[in-house]
Design a protein around this motif. Structure first.
Motif, mmCIF file in Angstrom:
data_model
loop_
_atom_site.group_PDB
_atom_site.id
_atom_site.type_symbol
_atom_site.label_atom_id
_atom_site.label_comp_id
_atom_site.label_asym_id
_atom_site.label_seq_id
_atom_site.Cartn_x
_atom_site.Cartn_y
_atom_site.Cartn_z
ATOM 1 N N LYS A 42 32.706 45.121 41.949
ATOM 2 C CA LYS A 42 32.729 43.527 42.204
ATOM 3 C C LYS A 42 31.271 43.096 42.644
ATOM 4 N N LEU B 222 35.383 50.786 43.247
ATOM 5 C CA LEU B 222 36.673 51.835 42.251
ATOM 6 C C LEU B 222 36.081 52.032 40.725
ATOM 7 N N GLN C 9 45.038 45.780 45.698
ATOM 8 C CA GLN C 9 43.327 45.239 44.758
ATOM 9 C C GLN C 9 42.936 43.688 45.474
ATOM 10 N N GLN D 271 40.796 42.091 47.944
ATOM 11 C CA GLN D 271 39.360 41.018 47.212
ATOM 12 C C GLN D 271 39.584 39.608 47.322
ATOM 13 N N GLU E 115 38.527 47.731 44.153
ATOM 14 C CA GLU E 115 37.681 46.860 42.882
ATOM 15 C C GLU E 115 36.372 45.686 43.378
#
Length: 300
Positions: free
Chosen positions: A228, A205, A169, A173, A224
């Motif tokens: 976000k 996610l 993850q 990111q 993720e």
């Protein structure tokens, strides 16, 4: 942010053609085909199905996994070449349905689809949206991000399958922040209205469309970084829908805030699933587009 799932059964590199005022005012129909996994015949069957029902498609979006390459296959030139030829055949079958096709790579696709310069396949009517923004038509755009993160299960996050090209993850990111499609340099020409379709291979996610609930413990395959991004107020104002694939068993719709998240399901057998998304242009260009209908379909 409230995230919930509703499962229902029943794509700046493209040339934008001159459109009449009537064209600009009408609804746009988007065909979403994902996770085709080498199945040209099923793509052709979708075209036959649509013609039998007099459905005209304006654009096709395909969020990846045209192929079945594993990590060990990527150093095998013969397998990679065969995969590239197979992707080209599948995309050509999509162009036969509609001459406006936008694609991104999935975790099983050849590295040439991730290329910043000259991604493959190179076919008339086909645009590559990975890590960039593509104009579909006046006031309507696609921002793309391919690949996947590792899928995990259980509270301890046990590895179920590897991600590609992201091993974690955190790596995903970092790449998203450095070269993702929603960075300022990509959005400089996009109106600050509901004018953007975010197409990712994996979804956000913790969203219902990124869980495989057919196994115990449940498998989570969402990113993720995408969650976000969707939670940002500016993204909430710009993105109409986040379209993704990857999880074959999770056809349906969920929400991250005010953004609809759509997984069309896998077109490969035995699922043979896809989706039709219809978008309506607001009378005020400052407001952008809204979803007028969303239909999930499974071929016989």
């Amino acid at each position: 942010v409230i995230i919930f799932s509703l499962v229902v059964k029943l794509s700046f590199c493209r040339l934008v053609l001159f459109l009449t005022m009537e064209d600009l005012a009408r609804d746009v129909t988007v065909l979403i085909l994902s996770d085709t996994h080498c199945n040209v015949a099923v793509i052709t069957a979708v075209g036959e199905f649509l013609r039998s029902r007099n459905v005209t498609v304006d654009h096709i979006l395909s969020p990846g996994d045209f192929e079945v390459l594993e990590s060990r296959d990527r150093s095998d030139e013969a397998k990679v070449l065969a995969a590239e030829r197979s992707v080209e055949a599948q995309v050509a079958a999509m162009v036969a349905i509609c001459p406006s096709v936008t694609v991104i790579p999935g975790n099983h696709d050849p590295d040439s689809m991730f290329a910043v310069q000259n991604p493959k396949p190179s076919l008339p009517g086909v645009a590559h949206a990975h890590a960039r923004v593509v104009a579909l038509r006046e006031g309507l755009y696609v921002a793309g991000f391919g690949g996947s993160v590792p899928a995990t299960s259980g509270p301890e996050g046990k590895l179920v399958w590897e991600g590609y090209p992201f091993s974690s993850q955190r790596e995903c990111q970092g790449v998203w922040e450095a070269s993702g499609p929603l960075r300022d340099s990509c959005l400089s020409s996009v109106p600050a209205s509901k004018s953007l379709l975010l197409m990712t291979h994996t979804g956000p996610l913790s969203c219902g469309t990124t869980f495989d609930q057919t196994v115990n413990p449940i498998v989570s395959g969402g990113a993720e970084a995408i969650l976000k991004a969707l939670q940002c107020p500016e993204v909430q104002q710009r993105v109409i829908v986040n379209i993704h694939g990857h999880l074959h068993t999770s056809q349906g719709c969920c929400w991250v805030g005010g953004v609809r998240v759509v997984n069309p399901g896998s077109l490969s057998p035995p699922w043979k699933q896809f989706a039709l998304l219809r978008l309506h242009p607001d009378s005020s260009p400052q407001k952008g587009w809204t979803v007028s209908s969303l239909e999930f379909i499974q071929l016989p």
